[in-house]
Design an enzyme around this catalytic site. Sequence first.
Site, PDB file in Angstrom:
ATOM      1  N   ALA A   1      30.837  -9.175  76.942  1.00 33.66           N
ATOM      2  CA  ALA A   1      31.923  -8.203  77.148  1.00 33.66           C
ATOM      3  C   ALA A   1      33.101  -8.829  77.892  1.00 33.66           C
ATOM      4  CB  ALA A   1      31.401  -6.992  77.914  1.00 33.66           C
TER       5      ALA A   1
ATOM      6  N   ASP B   1      34.087 -11.895  77.765  1.00 35.33           N
ATOM      7  CA  ASP B   1      34.839 -12.764  76.844  1.00 35.33           C
ATOM      8  C   ASP B   1      35.726 -11.915  75.932  1.00 35.33           C
ATOM      9  OD1 ASP B   1      33.212 -14.709  77.969  1.00 35.33           O
ATOM     10  OD2 ASP B   1      31.737 -14.533  76.360  1.00 35.33           O
TER      11      ASP B   1
ATOM     12  N   ARG C   1      27.646 -18.583  86.610  1.00 42.43           N
ATOM     13  CA  ARG C   1      26.285 -18.590  86.051  1.00 42.43           C
ATOM     14  C   ARG C   1      25.380 -19.246  87.086  1.00 42.43           C
ATOM     15  NH1 ARG C   1      28.610 -15.639  83.265  1.00 42.43           N
ATOM     16  NH2 ARG C   1      29.039 -15.730  81.035  1.00 42.43           N
TER      17      ARG C   1
HETATM   18  O1  KDG Z   1      29.792 -14.697  78.187  1.00 39.13           O
HETATM   19  C1  KDG Z   1      28.706 -14.790  77.296  1.00 39.13           C
HETATM   20  C2  KDG Z   1      28.112 -16.126  77.504  1.00 39.13           C
HETATM   21  O2  KDG Z   1      27.563 -16.157  78.781  1.00 39.13           O
HETATM   22  C3  KDG Z   1      27.028 -16.426  76.546  1.00 39.13           C
HETATM   23  O3  KDG Z   1      27.485 -16.457  75.238  1.00 39.13           O
HETATM   24  C4  KDG Z   1      26.349 -17.722  76.817  1.00 39.13           C
HETATM   25  O4  KDG Z   1      28.174 -19.203  77.007  1.00 39.13           O
HETATM   26  C5  KDG Z   1      27.180 -18.743  77.483  1.00 39.13           C
HETATM   27  C6  KDG Z   1      26.759 -19.174  78.791  1.00 39.13           C
HETATM   28  O5  KDG Z   1      27.046 -20.315  79.085  1.00 39.13           O
HETATM   29  O6  KDG Z   1      26.167 -18.407  79.534  1.00 39.13           O
END
Ligand code: KDG
Length: 315
Positions: free
Chosen positions: A255, A257, A168
């Site tokens: 998706a 997950d 992320r």
């Molecule tokens: O994989 C989906 C997640 O990215 C979303 O639910 C939000 O957990 C999350 C994140 O930290 O981005």
Amino acid sequence: MFDIITLGETMILMAPARAGLLRYVTTFERFVAGAESNVAVGLARLGHRVGWISRVGNDEFGECILASIRGEGVDVSQVVVDAQAPTGVYFKERRGAGVSRVYYYRSGSAASHLAPDDVDPDYIRQARYLHLTGITPALSASCHATVLRAIDVAREAGVPISFDPNVRLKLWSAQRAREVLLDLIARVQLVMASQEEAELLTGEGDPERAAWALADLGPSLVVVKLGPEGALGLSGGAVVRQRALPVEVVDTIGAGDAFAAGFLSGQLRGWDVAASLQLGNIMGALTTTVPGDVEGLPTWSEILPYLGGESAAAR
Ligand code: KDG
């Protein structure tokens, strides 16, 4: 006692009622979403016994998350309700078919205060697998330390660890992500990365070469998710590919997950890599047909016809 235990932050997700820039959106639908709890819910829906470790705020959103995940049949006995910090929230912005952006309001959240003492070794020792993701170490130093503690406990107890890098870049830089994630991957048995993540981590654009590079770090089983092309698995020196299930995509978030839940379910059932990939692909595809992360996750009885090779169009 548990098939899988997972650990990480879950937030309230506000999904816009319509596409377009968020400044114009006036109506949102509330969901509960978090990479690790999505995996937990996906596995629970397939009939597995699952536990989830986290922190939520002592607020209405924390209550909502606990009620929702408990209601899915996931054990939440190890979730701390933290009176000092709020539950995190994030918004999605839809910019066209299947394309979403996310905006986090999670800095300083309750879950970002997860600490090594939140990991009870006796709890993790009861699991057949520990599932972690690269989101948690990006949240704070104490979250990173918590992940390392969970890994140490699992390794000492001989509990295999599965890991989704879940990069992320809104949470940390690519360079820091690479540094931390490569170190974590070297400590786990199973890694499931998207092609983009595998490239970011290894520098290899070719998914097969990226899988070999990840395996060189230590994991005995590597999966690279290829989106609409399906997924490949590398284990024991052999590469296996499985095609994706074609569906009409509403939103791809979640998706990965769902794929992880399906793949892990296959492994827990003692299936081979090809069959586990197929289950992962089916779970991942069905999840993209709805705007939330978990509402499209199928039950075991819904999965069975797909395993027989029927297309989504036949339902
Ligand atoms: O994989 C989906 C997640 O990215 C979303 O639910 C939000 O957990 C999350 C994140 O930290 O981005």
